[in-house]
Design an enzyme around this catalytic site. Structure first.
Site, short mmCIF file in Angstrom:
data_model
loop_
_atom_site.label_atom_id
_atom_site.label_comp_id
_atom_site.label_asym_id
_atom_site.label_seq_id
_atom_site.Cartn_x
_atom_site.Cartn_y
_atom_site.Cartn_z
CG ASP A 285 -2.17 0.81 1.02
OD1 ASP A 285 -3.26 0.22 1.03
OD2 ASP A 285 -2.04 2.04 0.82
CD GLU B 211 -14.91 -7.45 -4.11
OE1 GLU B 211 -15.45 -8.20 -3.28
OE2 GLU B 211 -15.31 -6.30 -4.36
CG PHE B 212 -18.31 -12.35 -6.50
CD1 PHE B 212 -19.06 -11.48 -7.29
CD2 PHE B 212 -17.42 -13.20 -7.13
CE1 PHE B 212 -18.93 -11.47 -8.67
CE2 PHE B 212 -17.28 -13.21 -8.52
CZ PHE B 212 -18.04 -12.33 -9.29
CE LYS C 216 -17.20 1.62 -5.88
NZ LYS C 216 -16.29 1.02 -6.83
N GLY D 219 -27.12 0.56 0.94
CA GLY D 219 -26.07 1.58 0.90
C GLY D 219 -24.73 0.90 0.81
CB CYS E 294 -20.32 -2.41 -3.21
SG CYS E 294 -18.78 -2.75 -2.36
C1 UGA Z 1 -21.86 -6.22 -1.86
C2 UGA Z 1 -22.12 -7.61 -2.46
O1 UGA Z 1 -23.09 -8.30 -1.65
C3 UGA Z 1 -20.83 -8.42 -2.54
O2 UGA Z 1 -21.09 -9.67 -3.18
C4 UGA Z 1 -19.80 -7.63 -3.35
O3 UGA Z 1 -18.59 -8.30 -3.45
C5 UGA Z 1 -19.57 -6.29 -2.67
O4 UGA Z 1 -20.82 -5.56 -2.61
C6 UGA Z 1 -18.56 -5.51 -3.48
O5 UGA Z 1 -18.85 -5.16 -4.61
O6 UGA Z 1 -17.43 -5.36 -3.01
P1 UGA Z 1 -21.55 -5.24 0.61
O7 UGA Z 1 -21.72 -3.90 -0.02
O8 UGA Z 1 -20.40 -5.46 1.52
O9 UGA Z 1 -21.44 -6.40 -0.51
O10 UGA Z 1 -22.86 -5.54 1.48
P2 UGA Z 1 -24.24 -6.30 1.24
O11 UGA Z 1 -24.36 -7.38 2.25
O12 UGA Z 1 -24.44 -6.68 -0.15
O13 UGA Z 1 -25.29 -5.15 1.65
C7 UGA Z 1 -25.41 -3.96 0.87
C8 UGA Z 1 -26.57 -3.11 1.38
O14 UGA Z 1 -27.81 -3.75 1.09
C9 UGA Z 1 -26.58 -2.85 2.88
O15 UGA Z 1 -26.93 -1.51 3.12
C10 UGA Z 1 -27.63 -3.80 3.40
O16 UGA Z 1 -28.24 -3.36 4.59
C11 UGA Z 1 -28.62 -3.80 2.25
N1 UGA Z 1 -29.46 -5.02 2.16
C12 UGA Z 1 -28.91 -6.22 1.92
C13 UGA Z 1 -30.85 -4.89 2.30
O17 UGA Z 1 -31.40 -3.78 2.50
N2 UGA Z 1 -31.61 -6.02 2.18
C14 UGA Z 1 -31.09 -7.25 1.94
O18 UGA Z 1 -31.85 -8.22 1.83
C15 UGA Z 1 -29.68 -7.35 1.81
#
Ligand code: UGA
Length: 432
Positions: free
Chosen positions: A30, A151-152, A263, A257, A260
């Site tokens: 980094d 990545e996921f 954006k 929110g 990820c």
């Molecule tokens: C997301 C994807 O789930 C990952 O697979 C991906 O790798 C990642 O983005 C990325 O691009 O790096 P993340 O943003 O860490 O992961 O979090 P999530 O668990 O997907 O939640 C995102 C938002 O959706 C949160 O605000 C969460 O509260 C909301 N959410 C999630 C809901 O409102 N309802 C749901 O059923 C699930």
């Protein structure tokens, strides 16, 4: 294998640490020297469940090291992963300057064949540009391969997602780097999709947009449930058991929110536009997400009548559970909107208080409360903004006694509606 990861953010650090855990020799690089120093001294710049133990164990075993020099990465590693930020530009498109900078620096140090893997979320065709850049700036004229390996990882579950992935996606332009990529991930025994680079890059944006679409879909259905007296959780269970649909990511709430989904949706819409397609479906996903917050705020205003000078206890500041990340957090947005209406807040989050302080206005309108069960003291109502599982353990009796009147706005449907009403609460949730 000898690997290097450039960028030690959520993705880079988790990936590097987990690769070391799988038995590889990993150098995490980094350009933020303070961060490198922190990591070298055993500290972590982020909170991610399980990460601390993995980092400590692998540093101890000599499999994980840190550096601020890309030159070290290129000298030592057969495969170099790029995991630097790809922030949004004001028009919603992606700022690729960090990726380009790293590609140029890798090129400057190349003296032997290397595989350069992009892990950052990038627009389709970025791999082609990375290859072109390395070719242009490399003096040694050695061979190299560019690979896309999106990545996921979900924040809060990143270690689990890396160690037990649904699939691994590898985008290549020639068969040469495939063997090395298979070897890196071999211990995981996960299905591997090997495809061209453009498809791999599209898979990432298409996956995140689809998940965001699922959330907006259920949030729209929640509005219908509220209008008709149905229960969105029952509906989600009923449709989610259809394996073609699936129950996950069908939890209605105050909108998605994080760093990820918002954006990546904007970026995907922009990418589509450049490719000549108007992705109106995804624009609607964004609209529904924005309306979801408006509808929740309206619910609060309808119940409390005047928000000005009301004292509200807010549980949750992180954008979701299990993380200290507050970037694009709906909980922070909710706080800001309530403050703009003249409310005073008492806020609590198990992990995100420090990071939230930097985003919420300083001064007496926001009080940070360390103890979850003390948040309700002197408040007119409680609001749940983040789906932390421990909020389900809230001492309801204590909260009831502390509040002027027992009112709870549950933006994440954590409590049972009938039970709350039986206990005498004015209980408002989403889609129920
Ligand atoms: C997301 C994807 O789930 C990952 O697979 C991906 O790798 C990642 O983005 C990325 O691009 O790096 P993340 O943003 O860490 O992961 O979090 P999530 O668990 O997907 O939640 C995102 C938002 O959706 C949160 O605000 C969460 O509260 C909301 N959410 C999630 C809901 O409102 N309802 C749901 O059923 C699930």
């Amino acid at each position: 294998m000898k690997l290097a990861i450039i960028g030690t953010g959520y993705v880079g650090l988790v990936t590097g640490a987990c690769f070391a855990e799988l038995g590889h020799q990993v150098l995490c690089v980094d350009n933020d020297t303070a961060k490198v120093e922190l990591l070298r001294s055993g500290g972590l710049p982020i909170y991610e469940p399980g990460l601390e133990g993995i980092v400590a164990r692998n540093v101890q075993a000599g499999r994980l090291a840190f550096s601020s020099e890309i030159a070290d990465a290129v000298a030592q590693a057969e495969v170099i992963f790029i995991a630097v930020p790809t922030p949004p530009l004001p028009d919603g498109s992606v700022d690729l300057s960090f990726i380009e900078g790293v590609a140029r620096e890798i090129a400057a140090h190349l003296t032997a064949y290397r595989i350069v893997v992009d892990k950052s979320t990038v627009p389709v065709k970025t791999g082609e540009k990375v290859a072109e850049t390395i070719r242009r700036y490399s003096k040694a004229r050695v061979e190299f391969d560019v690979v896309s390996n999106p990545e996921f990882l979900r924040e809060g579950f990143a270690v689990e997602d890396l160690m037990r992935p649904d699939r691994i996606v590898i985008g290549v332009q020639s068969p040469r780097p495939v063997l090395a990529m298979r070897e890196i991930y071999a211990p995981l025994e996960a299905p591997m999709v090997v495809t061209d680079i453009n498809s791999a890059e599209l898979i990432k944006h298409a996956a995140n947009s689809f998940l965001a679409l699922k959330i907006s879909y259920i949030n729209a259905v929640a509005a219908l449930c509220e209008a008709s007296g149905a229960n969105v959780q029952e509906v989600a269970n009923g449709i989610g058991l259809d394996q073609r649909i699936g129950r996950r990511f069908l939890d209605a709430g105050i909108g998605f929110g994080g760093s990820c989904f918002p954006k990546d949706l904007s970026a995907f819409i922009k990418i589509a536009e450049t490719l000549g397609y108007d992705f109106r479906l995804l624009k609607e996903v964004q609209q529904i997400n924005a309306q979801q917050m408006d509808r929740f705020l309206r619910k609060i205003a309808d119940t409390l009548w005047v928000i000005k000078d009301k004292r509200l206890g807010v549980l949750g500041l992180a954008f979701k559970q299990n993380t200290d990340d507050v970037r694009m957090s709906p909980a922070i947005e909710l706080c800001r909107r309530l403050l703009a209406e003249g409310a005073r807040l008492r806020v609590h989050d198990p992990r995100a208080m420090a990071k939230a302080r930097a985003l919420l206005p300083p001064g007496p309108t926001v009080e940070y409360v360390d103890e979850r069960d003390a948040v309700a003291e002197g408040c007119d109502a409680l609001v749940i903004a983040t789906e932390w599982p421990e909020f389900k353990e809230l001492d309801l009796e204590r909260a009831r006694r502390a509040l002027t009147h027992p009112i709870l706005f549950d933006g994440r449907n954590l409590f049972d509606r009938e039970e709350m009403e039986r206990l005498g609460w004015v209980y408002k949730s989403v889609g129920r």
